[in-house]
Design a protein around this motif. Sequence first.
Motif, PDB file in Angstrom:
ATOM      1  N   LEU A 168       0.541  -0.812   1.223  1.00 15.28           N
ATOM      2  CA  LEU A 168       0.081   0.352   1.985  1.00 15.28           C
ATOM      3  C   LEU A 168       1.192   1.388   2.121  1.00 15.28           C
ATOM      4  N   PRO A 169       0.829   2.678   2.187  1.00 10.72           N
ATOM      5  CA  PRO A 169       1.819   3.671   2.597  1.00 10.72           C
ATOM      6  C   PRO A 169       2.308   3.332   4.001  1.00 10.72           C
ATOM      7  N   SER A 170       3.593   3.479   4.261  1.00 10.56           N
ATOM      8  CA  SER A 170       4.140   3.053   5.548  1.00 10.56           C
ATOM      9  C   SER A 170       3.495   3.787   6.731  1.00 10.56           C
ATOM     10  N   ALA A 171       2.962   5.006   6.488  1.00 13.33           N
ATOM     11  CA  ALA A 171       2.329   5.768   7.572  1.00 13.33           C
ATOM     12  C   ALA A 171       0.831   5.490   7.692  1.00 13.33           C
ATOM     13  N   HIS A 172       0.288   4.618   6.852  1.00 12.58           N
ATOM     14  CA  HIS A 172      -1.143   4.338   6.880  1.00 12.58           C
ATOM     15  C   HIS A 172      -1.507   3.581   8.168  1.00 12.58           C
ATOM     16  N   PRO A 173      -2.647   3.868   8.777  1.00 12.25           N
ATOM     17  CA  PRO A 173      -3.048   3.157  10.007  1.00 12.25           C
ATOM     18  C   PRO A 173      -3.088   1.637   9.847  1.00 12.25           C
ATOM     19  N   LEU A 174      -3.495   1.145   8.662  1.00 11.69           N
ATOM     20  CA  LEU A 174      -3.567  -0.300   8.456  1.00 11.69           C
ATOM     21  C   LEU A 174      -2.186  -0.942   8.424  1.00 11.69           C
ATOM     22  N   ALA A 175      -1.142  -0.153   8.177  1.00 12.42           N
ATOM     23  CA  ALA A 175       0.211  -0.701   8.089  1.00 12.42           C
ATOM     24  C   ALA A 175       0.706  -1.203   9.438  1.00 12.42           C
ATOM     25  N   ARG A 176       0.035  -0.815  10.525  1.00 15.36           N
ATOM     26  CA  ARG A 176       0.445  -1.274  11.851  1.00 15.36           C
ATOM     27  C   ARG A 176       0.025  -2.724  12.104  1.00 15.36           C
ATOM     28  N   ARG A 177      -0.872  -3.245  11.259  1.00 12.87           N
ATOM     29  CA  ARG A 177      -1.372  -4.598  11.455  1.00 12.87           C
ATOM     30  C   ARG A 177      -0.606  -5.582  10.579  1.00 12.87           C
ATOM     31  N   ARG A 178      -0.444  -6.807  11.052  1.00 13.30           N
ATOM     32  CA  ARG A 178       0.287  -7.821  10.299  1.00 13.30           C
ATOM     33  C   ARG A 178      -0.603  -8.500   9.269  1.00 13.30           C
ATOM     34  N   LEU A 179      -1.875  -8.674   9.573  1.00 13.30           N
ATOM     35  CA  LEU A 179      -2.813  -9.347   8.685  1.00 13.30           C
ATOM     36  C   LEU A 179      -4.025  -8.451   8.458  1.00 13.30           C
ATOM     37  N   LEU A 180      -4.512  -8.463   7.219  1.00 10.35           N
ATOM     38  CA  LEU A 180      -5.684  -7.662   6.871  1.00 10.35           C
ATOM     39  C   LEU A 180      -6.744  -8.553   6.234  1.00 10.35           C
ATOM     40  N   ARG A 181      -7.933  -7.976   6.077  1.00 11.27           N
ATOM     41  CA  ARG A 181      -9.031  -8.637   5.387  1.00 11.27           C
ATOM     42  C   ARG A 181      -9.489  -7.749   4.236  1.00 11.27           C
ATOM     43  N   MET A 182     -10.225  -8.354   3.304  1.00 13.65           N
ATOM     44  CA  MET A 182     -10.739  -7.582   2.173  1.00 13.65           C
ATOM     45  C   MET A 182     -11.629  -6.436   2.648  1.00 13.65           C
ATOM     46  N   ALA A 183     -12.335  -6.651   3.767  1.00 13.28           N
ATOM     47  CA  ALA A 183     -13.221  -5.613   4.289  1.00 13.28           C
ATOM     48  C   ALA A 183     -12.457  -4.378   4.749  1.00 13.28           C
ATOM     49  N   ASP A 184     -11.153  -4.527   5.000  1.00 16.55           N
ATOM     50  CA  ASP A 184     -10.355  -3.377   5.436  1.00 16.55           C
ATOM     51  C   ASP A 184     -10.167  -2.349   4.322  1.00 16.55           C
ATOM     52  N   PHE A 185     -10.482  -2.736   3.086  1.00 18.97           N
ATOM     53  CA  PHE A 185     -10.364  -1.803   1.965  1.00 18.97           C
ATOM     54  C   PHE A 185     -11.599  -0.901   1.848  1.00 18.97           C
ATOM     55  N   ALA A 186     -12.634  -1.194   2.600  1.00 16.78           N
ATOM     56  CA  ALA A 186     -13.883  -0.418   2.506  1.00 16.78           C
ATOM     57  C   ALA A 186     -13.610   1.062   2.746  1.00 16.78           C
ATOM     58  N   GLY A 187     -14.102   1.885   1.832  1.00 18.96           N
ATOM     59  CA  GLY A 187     -13.950   3.319   1.947  1.00 18.96           C
ATOM     60  C   GLY A 187     -12.604   3.862   1.530  1.00 18.96           C
ATOM     61  N   GLN A 188     -11.625   2.982   1.222  1.00 21.61           N
ATOM     62  CA  GLN A 188     -10.289   3.426   0.833  1.00 21.61           C
ATOM     63  C   GLN A 188     -10.219   3.690  -0.674  1.00 21.61           C
ATOM     64  N   THR A 189      -9.210   4.449  -1.094  1.00 24.89           N
ATOM     65  CA  THR A 189      -8.911   4.606  -2.519  1.00 24.89           C
ATOM     66  C   THR A 189      -7.899   3.546  -2.911  1.00 24.89           C
ATOM     67  N   VAL A 190      -8.226   2.762  -3.927  1.00 26.37           N
ATOM     68  CA  VAL A 190      -7.385   1.640  -4.344  1.00 26.37           C
ATOM     69  C   VAL A 190      -6.819   1.922  -5.736  1.00 26.37           C
ATOM     70  N   ALA A 191      -5.508   1.739  -5.895  1.00 25.88           N
ATOM     71  CA  ALA A 191      -4.844   1.929  -7.186  1.00 25.88           C
ATOM     72  C   ALA A 191      -5.040   0.690  -8.052  1.00 25.88           C
ATOM     73  N   LEU A 192      -5.476   0.909  -9.292  1.00 24.50           N
ATOM     74  CA  LEU A 192      -5.729  -0.188 -10.232  1.00 24.50           C
ATOM     75  C   LEU A 192      -4.939   0.023 -11.511  1.00 24.50           C
ATOM     76  N   ASP A 193      -4.239  -1.019 -11.948  1.00 29.34           N
ATOM     77  CA  ASP A 193      -3.668  -1.029 -13.295  1.00 29.34           C
ATOM     78  C   ASP A 193      -4.668  -1.791 -14.163  1.00 29.34           C
ATOM     79  N   VAL A 194      -5.470  -1.060 -14.910  1.00 33.81           N
ATOM     80  CA  VAL A 194      -6.567  -1.690 -15.660  1.00 33.81           C
ATOM     81  C   VAL A 194      -6.060  -2.488 -16.848  1.00 33.81           C
ATOM     82  N   ALA A 195      -4.830  -2.231 -17.298  1.00 33.98           N
ATOM     83  CA  ALA A 195      -4.311  -2.919 -18.483  1.00 33.98           C
ATOM     84  C   ALA A 195      -3.731  -4.284 -18.146  1.00 33.98           C
ATOM     85  N   THR A 196      -2.908  -4.356 -17.106  1.00 29.44           N
ATOM     86  CA  THR A 196      -2.179  -5.602 -16.834  1.00 29.44           C
ATOM     87  C   THR A 196      -2.255  -6.066 -15.392  1.00 29.44           C
ATOM     88  N   GLY A 197      -2.868  -5.308 -14.494  1.00 25.23           N
ATOM     89  CA  GLY A 197      -2.910  -5.679 -13.085  1.00 25.23           C
ATOM     90  C   GLY A 197      -3.866  -6.822 -12.805  1.00 25.23           C
TER      91      GLY A 197
END
Length: 297
Positions: A168-197
């Motif tokens: 996460l970007p250090s200033a992102h609201p989710l960065a204040r939490r220690r643990l996250l869930r997959m549902a926390d990605f809902a509505g977010q833009t996610v970076a994907l490396d389609v070749a090797t990620g």
Amino acid sequence: MPPADLSLRDLRSFLAVVDEGTFTDAAIALRTTQASVSRHVGALERALGVRLLQRGGRIVTLTVAGRRVVAHARRLQDEAEAVLRAAQDEGREVRVGYAWAALGGHTATVQREWARRHPGSELTFVNSATRFAGLTEGIAEVAVVRRDPGVSQLASALLGHEDRMAALPSAHPLARRRLLRMADFAGQTVALDVATGTTTPDLWTPQQAPGAFREVRGTDEWLTVIAAGRAIGLTSQATAAQYSRTGVVFRRLRDAPTVAVHLIWWRQDPPAYLDELCAVVREAYARAGRPAAGPTP
């Protein structure tokens, strides 16, 4: 005119005569007989169709053709010796390719254990942001991957498993939490490396789905996009252990599937050290509580 059939022994004998000045001294330097040196030099001259040395007198000298040939002969000998060294160096350096994060926190541990077991050998990890992590480029004999390359010419062995982490970007609201869930990605833009990620859209259910995906190539671009606040990311624990970037924080995920870590190699050319390398890496993952659950290769 067809190319000359050159022999390394013939070249070595010719250069020894040039360097030592006489056939006798060349034979001493090569630990052979004068007749053998003379025979090899004669064979080289016949192959090239020119006289290379002026015989007679105390010192043997180069002919005009010999002076033209000698520098090329040295280069050929150097290249031939380099080929021999490369062929004989198997085991002195074990080169392991990787596309993203080598073995993460286990990398140094595995290198130290390998050095302890093989004092004359060095285990080197080399980065190649390609689908086969350095195998096709010839920069590695084996490679660590976290997704199946899907090529029948390659064989693989399971090494262990890793947890997934959110980046996460250090200033992102989710960065204040220690643990996250997959549902926390809902509505977010996610970076994907389609070749090797290791992250693919099908990791999320429709109810959890991110709002958009941003394609990147390689770890550096992935980290840069996240640090700039243009996306968040999902990656293996190895990435978090191996990379640090100002403006990026990593958080654990409670409910993400683990990442399987594999070693791959050319099926028809397995290296001699393969079984032991797999064993050393598996031991490291087992000590961390993420062992492999598959057979040895």
